[in-house]
Design an enzyme around this catalytic site. Structure first.
Site, mmCIF file in Angstrom:
data_model
loop_
_atom_site.group_PDB
_atom_site.id
_atom_site.type_symbol
_atom_site.label_atom_id
_atom_site.label_comp_id
_atom_site.label_asym_id
_atom_site.label_seq_id
_atom_site.Cartn_x
_atom_site.Cartn_y
_atom_site.Cartn_z
ATOM 1 N N GLU A 253 0.895 -1.166 0.000
ATOM 2 C CA GLU A 253 0.000 0.000 0.000
ATOM 3 C C GLU A 253 0.920 1.199 0.000
ATOM 4 O O GLU A 253 1.541 1.505 1.018
ATOM 5 C CB GLU A 253 -0.860 0.005 1.254
ATOM 6 N N CYS A 288 -2.447 8.781 3.444
ATOM 7 C CA CYS A 288 -2.211 8.294 2.079
ATOM 8 C C CYS A 288 -3.410 8.586 1.194
ATOM 9 O O CYS A 288 -3.252 8.947 0.039
ATOM 10 C CB CYS A 288 -1.895 6.813 2.102
HETATM 11 P P1 NAP Z 1 8.489 4.889 4.294
HETATM 12 O O1 NAP Z 1 9.678 5.708 4.461
HETATM 13 O O2 NAP Z 1 8.320 4.108 3.042
HETATM 14 O O3 NAP Z 1 8.445 3.893 5.555
HETATM 15 C C1 NAP Z 1 7.403 2.971 5.755
HETATM 16 C C2 NAP Z 1 7.865 1.895 6.691
HETATM 17 O O4 NAP Z 1 8.878 1.122 6.049
HETATM 18 C C3 NAP Z 1 8.490 2.411 7.992
HETATM 19 O O5 NAP Z 1 8.191 1.509 9.047
HETATM 20 C C4 NAP Z 1 9.969 2.336 7.659
HETATM 21 O O6 NAP Z 1 10.766 2.245 8.808
HETATM 22 C C5 NAP Z 1 10.012 1.054 6.873
HETATM 23 N N1 NAP Z 1 11.187 0.847 6.031
HETATM 24 C C6 NAP Z 1 11.964 1.759 5.409
HETATM 25 N N2 NAP Z 1 12.956 1.126 4.741
HETATM 26 C C7 NAP Z 1 12.781 -0.207 4.942
HETATM 27 C C8 NAP Z 1 13.485 -1.373 4.531
HETATM 28 N N3 NAP Z 1 14.575 -1.337 3.780
HETATM 29 N N4 NAP Z 1 13.022 -2.565 4.948
HETATM 30 C C9 NAP Z 1 11.930 -2.651 5.722
HETATM 31 N N5 NAP Z 1 11.237 -1.595 6.163
HETATM 32 C C10 NAP Z 1 11.647 -0.382 5.761
HETATM 33 O O7 NAP Z 1 7.160 5.727 4.444
HETATM 34 P P2 NAP Z 1 6.791 6.791 5.574
HETATM 35 O O8 NAP Z 1 7.589 8.016 5.339
HETATM 36 O O9 NAP Z 1 6.863 6.155 6.905
HETATM 37 O O10 NAP Z 1 5.251 7.042 5.247
HETATM 38 C C11 NAP Z 1 4.812 7.940 4.296
HETATM 39 C C12 NAP Z 1 4.429 7.256 3.004
HETATM 40 O O11 NAP Z 1 3.580 6.157 3.267
HETATM 41 C C13 NAP Z 1 3.648 8.152 2.075
HETATM 42 O O12 NAP Z 1 4.116 8.005 0.759
HETATM 43 C C14 NAP Z 1 2.233 7.642 2.176
HETATM 44 O O13 NAP Z 1 1.397 7.874 1.094
HETATM 45 C C15 NAP Z 1 2.470 6.206 2.384
HETATM 46 N N6 NAP Z 1 1.293 5.615 3.027
HETATM 47 C C16 NAP Z 1 0.495 4.787 2.284
HETATM 48 C C17 NAP Z 1 -0.657 4.258 2.834
HETATM 49 C C18 NAP Z 1 -1.566 3.351 2.038
HETATM 50 O O14 NAP Z 1 -2.403 2.692 2.631
HETATM 51 N N7 NAP Z 1 -1.466 3.303 0.725
HETATM 52 C C19 NAP Z 1 -0.976 4.551 4.153
HETATM 53 C C20 NAP Z 1 -0.155 5.418 4.871
HETATM 54 C C21 NAP Z 1 0.987 5.930 4.288
HETATM 55 P P3 NAP Z 1 11.372 3.572 9.517
HETATM 56 O O15 NAP Z 1 10.246 4.491 9.783
HETATM 57 O O16 NAP Z 1 11.930 3.001 10.754
HETATM 58 O O17 NAP Z 1 12.345 4.146 8.558
#
Ligand code: NAP
Ligand code: MG
Length: 491
Positions: A253, A288
């Site tokens: 997602e 999101c």
């Molecule tokens: P992100 O940087 O992609 O991080 C998401 C999660 O992945 C966090 O727990 C992060 O950990 C983890 N992560 C990062 N690198 C990883 C790796 N190599 N292996 C495993 N896990 C890893 O996103 P964010 O900044 O937290 O959230 C914002 C984004 O999420 C936006 O683009 C938003 O649209 C999207 N989002 C989508 C939805 C949906 O349902 N479609 C819902 C909410 C948010 P850390 O935080 O510890 O780095």
């Protein structure tokens, strides 16, 4: 406010510190010098222990009937919101580590409980196999759990998003390893630990820590048979590369740049501007499936701008713990900069930018990660605020002349998460919705306050792969299994 909390990992039925004793600090986005707490900084060794515990717990958990698992999931649902004093304390902690207003952090906790209950209610339907009687074989089509599922969630709505994965994975018969985001780990880890301790050891394991240290260890772990990830497109792409090694199935997602279309016949009475406001600006726009581009028929454009502007300007921006605050800070400096850059770009292009809302405490505003809610009127469609996901409190509003043109603009985007049609003619709404490249369309509403979790939710295009929520949100955590025998043998 100076109390700090410390949270631990939860592995194999017990809370424990990180294997090397490491922790990391979480600060208050409204007051970035205020330490809110310390979370355990999990290590690859902790990930290994969590995976092994989940793997060991799987056979007994999978062997339970759906009714037996539903009973436990119902008990968890009730426990999440049982002690109102504890819920209130947790919600306040959550606001301090996250920034969002306490109304929303309370909502996150209660929604998590609702989602557990909703999943338990799928038990009877899940029990049903499909039968095909046809030569040369009769076939039973059944589903079986995948085994260990890894669940990775972002910071913006960590508990609500877990509510779209965790009860579903459990009802389906899987055991799990959960990784909350480093940016919001305290209240999520405390809430998840409460859930984990109500279930048999190893069924739910929680590993907090930075993605750079444990991310790949989780997503690339050979014991992970299913990965359900919510986050950004960039990390989603990386997840696909890493999981390719083990051919691990994924649900992703990812982001969204949701369009809303206000038709010529929209009903602009009642609380419509409150609904439009919440659609775009709830959680300081960090959702999101927030409304991120608003297309308005030119005959209603001035009316929509005036109505929305009045509501946005009445918002009170400040510390999310204060009862008068209706919009908290953004969660982190990085996301604040994304929005600040979009505003700077729009201003440099001589766009009509309005930063609105009331700021009672200027000093707080200057020091925290605050951004007043902004409207960009008659926005040029080449601007970043239109082309990209803002994930913050800024909304471009764009007039259109025909519905064909509005649909074309809505679809001219690499994302396809949610969308909305605003019209008094609900048949028109459904007809237009069918033309939108998105996984979900709301009618006369948009975003979490209008979400009922019954339909599958997820995206087209770069918004992701697979669906969460609904019955399908449970069955994604299972694989299909056909059992075939000659005529009359098994059926
Ligand atoms: P992100 O940087 O992609 O991080 C998401 C999660 O992945 C966090 O727990 C992060 O950990 C983890 N992560 C990062 N690198 C990883 C790796 N190599 N292996 C495993 N896990 C890893 O996103 P964010 O900044 O937290 O959230 C914002 C984004 O999420 C936006 O683009 C938003 O649209 C999207 N989002 C989508 C939805 C949906 O349902 N479609 C819902 C909410 C948010 P850390 O935080 O510890 O780095
Ligand atoms: Mg955008």
């Amino acid at each position: 406010m100076s109390d700090t909390v410390e949270t631990q990992l939860f592995i194999n039925g017990a809370a424990r510190p990180a294997s090397d004793g490491g922790t990391y600090d979480i600060f208050n986005p409204a007051r970035p010098s205020e330490l809110v707490g310390r979370a355990a900084a999990g290590t690859p060794d902790d990930v290994e222990a969590a995976m092994k515990a989940a793997h060991r717990a799987f056979p007994a958990w999978a062997a339970l009937s759906y009714a037996e698992r539903a009973e436990m999931v119902r008990k968890v649902a009730a426990a999440i919101t049982q002690d109102m004093e504890e819920v209130e304390a947790r919600a306040r902690l959550f606001t301090r580590e996250h920034g969002k207003i306490v109304f929303e952090t309370r909502l996150e906790i209660s929604r998590l409980g609702e989602r557990f209950l909703q999943c338990a209610n799928y038990a009877d339907r899940l029990e049903q196999d499909e039968h095909i009687k046809a030569a040369p074989n009769d076939t039973i089509i059944t589903r079986q759990p995948r085994c260990v599922a890894a669940l990775v969630v972002p910071w913006n709505w960590p508990l609500v998003i877990l509510g779209a994965k965790l009860p579903q994975a459990l009802m389906a018969g899987n055991t799990v390893v959960v990784k909350p985001s480093a940016n919001s780990a305290l209240a999520p880890a405390m809430t998840l630990s409460r859930i984990a301790e109500m279930l048999p050891p190893g069924v739910v394991n929680i590993v907090t820590g930075s993605a750079s240290r444990i991310g790949d260890a989780i997503i690339g772990h050979p014991l992970v048979r299913f990965l359900n990830f919510t986050g950004s497109v960039d990390v989603g792409r990386h997840v696909m590369k890493v999981t390719a090694e083990n051919i691990t199935p994924v649900t992703l997602e990812l982001g969204g740049n949701d369009a809303g279309i206000v038709c010529h016949d929209a009903d602009l009475t009642g609380d419509v501007f409150q609904r439009l406001y919440r659609a775009s600006f709830m959680s300081t726009g960090q959702i999101c499936y927030a409304l991120k581009r608003l297309y308005v028929h030119k005959s209603r454009y001035d009316e929509v701008v005036a109505g929305l502007r009045t509501v946005v300007d009445a918002q009170v921006i400040g510390d999310g713990l204060l009862p008068e605050t209706t919009m908290g800070p953004m969660n982190n400096a990085k996301q604040l900069k994304v929005v600040a850059n979009m505003i700077a770009e729009a201003r440099a292009a001589d766009q009509d930018v309005h930063e609105l809302g009331q700021v009672p405490d200027q000093e707080l505003y200057q020091n925290g990660y605050f951004q007043r809610p902004a409207l960009v009127l008659n926005a040029d469609v080449s601007l970043s605020v239109v082309r990209k996901e803002q994930f913050g409190p800024i909304l471009p509003i764009i007039p259109f002349e025909t519905e064909v043109e509005a649909i074309a603009m809505a679809n001219d985007d690499p994302f396809g998460l949610a969308s909305s049609i605003w019209t008094a003619d609900t048949q028109r709404a459904v007809a237009l919705a069918r033309k939108i490249e998105a996984g979900y369309t709301f009618v006369n509403a948009h975003g979490p306050s209008a979400m009922d979790n019954n339909g599958p939710f997820g995206g087209f295009k770069k918004s992701g792969i697979g669906r969460n929520f609904g019955y399908e949100g449970v069955t994604q955590f299972q694989g299909l299994h056909s059992i075939a025998g000659g005529p009359g043998m098994i059926l």
